[in-house]
Design an enzyme around this catalytic site. Structure first.
Site, short mmCIF file in Angstrom:
data_model
loop_
_atom_site.label_atom_id
_atom_site.label_comp_id
_atom_site.label_asym_id
_atom_site.label_seq_id
_atom_site.Cartn_x
_atom_site.Cartn_y
_atom_site.Cartn_z
N LYS A 195 32.36 -12.87 -24.98
CA LYS A 195 33.76 -12.63 -24.58
C LYS A 195 33.99 -11.13 -24.32
O LYS A 195 33.11 -10.31 -24.57
CB LYS A 195 34.70 -13.20 -25.65
C1 PLP Z 1 35.25 -19.19 -26.40
C2 PLP Z 1 36.47 -20.02 -26.21
C3 PLP Z 1 37.20 -20.56 -27.28
C4 PLP Z 1 36.69 -20.57 -28.70
O1 PLP Z 1 36.39 -19.34 -29.22
P1 PLP Z 1 35.35 -19.22 -30.44
O2 PLP Z 1 35.52 -17.80 -30.84
O3 PLP Z 1 34.00 -19.54 -29.91
O4 PLP Z 1 35.80 -20.16 -31.50
C5 PLP Z 1 38.40 -21.19 -27.01
N1 PLP Z 1 38.85 -21.32 -25.76
C6 PLP Z 1 38.17 -20.86 -24.71
C7 PLP Z 1 38.74 -21.02 -23.34
C8 PLP Z 1 36.95 -20.19 -24.90
O5 PLP Z 1 36.25 -19.77 -23.85
#
Ligand code: PLP
Length: 395
Positions: A195
């Site tokens: 991310k």
């Molecule tokens: C990565 C992601 C999540 C979840 O995040 P985590 O930190 O992996 O729990 C939720 N929504 C979207 C759209 C994502 O890409």
């Protein structure tokens, strides 16, 4: 014409290039090491410092740090008081967590279709899905591009709903010049390694509401009204659990990494935008590809670069193109399988055909690698491999 690796030719790269990857430098390592030498490994001073810095960056009054993006969504759905019998409208073109969080609180996910260009939730489809039981909307800023937030805000105001923005892809994006995190009542972020910034695992919720922030702080700590260090200061052992919460706390180690990473966010965003611009200028001429659909008045954080294959122009389907690019050592991916196609949702009674635009686009989408650790050479490799494979399979 050069032979693709899948047909026995030489791969464009010797080493595998993933679609996403963290960028961690020496300053990040030192920030974490400093916490390891301190008294507080968790619930210490780095948590508040990280929250404050993140709220400032996102343009919100409050930020509540939790230990995943999924926990952030769960906390937001809890704060929105979603409960058994409530419906929450969301998009199928997302990671399952955007819908799972509704189920955690006993609510029912209702899937509204996407716009075929941006792949963001279609406000018209959202409005058509509203019933007397609708409580909230969870919009995802797909690939880092903000959804139609003004239209969605008008809908929640008209019907008395809560807008939760899943901005897992979109830290640093802007909408009419305003930072994502400052627009919806509740905005959630993820700091998983792929991310925009990372804390290892982690998430955060931003809000301007003191009340909602307090509720989520309690929720991440078992539903207990005070935190450990506050009791130390108040010379008391007494605490009260007043709601059913979880241990969703983010440790000081993670928060120190987050603080250090946040200082690099603008550099990360700049690099992602450069890579996206290079892809767009180089791949735009290929008739077999449709480039990401960008909408006006917003700047994407470019978490993902997703092209659509014009299958009419190809002698191959997405699976073959995917396999051919993997054979070139290009870590292409697919974001996302429509959520309700997963067996768990199928078993809950969701049927294929629910969101035709999302389902049709799913057959065509392909995610190309994009992350700040990529060199110009890496970017050129992707462009070369895509051009080679697409040309080979052109009808
Ligand atoms: C990565 C992601 C999540 C979840 O995040 P985590 O930190 O992996 O729990 C939720 N929504 C979207 C759209 C994502 O890409």
């Amino acid at each position: 014409m050069e032979k693709p690796a899948i047909a026995g030719g030489k791969p464009v790269r010797d080493t595998y290039l993933p679609y996403g990857h963290q960028y961690v430098d020496q300053a990040d390592v030192e920030a974490v090491a400093e916490v390891l030498r301190s008294d507080w490994l968790t619930t210490g001073p780095k948590v508040g410092a990280y929250e404050e810095a993140l709220a400032t960056r996102a343009g919100s009054r409050f930020a509540v740090a939790v230990n995943s993006g999924t926990a952030a969504l769960h906390a937001a759905v809890f704060a929105a008081e979603v409960g058994p019998g409530d419906e929450v409208i969301t998009t199928p073109m997302t990671f399952a967590a955007s819908a799972n969080c509704i189920l955690y609180q006993g609510g029912r996910p209702v899937f509204a279709d996407v716009q075929p260009d941006s792949l963001n939730i279609d406000p018209g489809a959202v409005e058509a899905a509203i019933t007397l039981r609708t409580k909230a909307i969870i919009a995802v800023d797909y690939a880092g591009q903000p959804a139609d937030l003004d239209e969605l805000r008008q809908i929640v105001q008209r019907y008395g709903l809560v807008l939760i923005e899943d901005a897992a892809h979109a830290l640093g994006a802007t909408y009419y010049g305003k930072p994502v995190g400052s627009i919806s009542e509740l905005t959630t972020f993820s700091t998983h390694p792929v991310k925009p910034i990372t804390t290892g695992e982690g998430g955060v919720v931003t809000t301007d509401s003191d009340h909602l922030a307090r509720k989520m702080r309690q929720f991440r700590n078992h539903g207990i009204t005070t935190e450990h260090h506050q009791r130390d200061q108040m010379v008391t052992w007494v605490y009260e659990m007043t709601a059913l919460g979880y241990n969703y706390r983010l440790s000081d180690l993670n928060c120190a990494l987050g603080l250090s990473q946040l200082g690099k966010l603008d550099v990360f965003l700049k690099r992602r935008r450069e890579i996206a611009a290079r892809y767009s200028s180089s791949l735009g001429a290929l008739p077999a590809l449709t480039l990401p659909g960008l909408r006006p008045h917003r700047e994407s954080a470019w978490h993902l670069y997703v092209v659509q294959l014009n299958l009419e122009c190809l002698r191959a389907d997405r699976q073959q193109i995917f396999a051919a690019l993997r054979a070139e050592n290009i870590g292409v991916n697919v974001h996302y399988i429509p959520v309700y196609w997963h067996p768990y949702y199928r078993d809950l009674g969701y049927q294929r055909g629910l969101c035709p635009a999302a389902e049709s686009v799913y057959e065509r989408i392909l995610t190309l690698p994009i992350h700040p650790a990529m060199s110009d050479r890496d970017v050129d490799d992707v462009i070369e491999a895509v051009a080679k494979v697409v040309e080979f399979y052109s009808a």
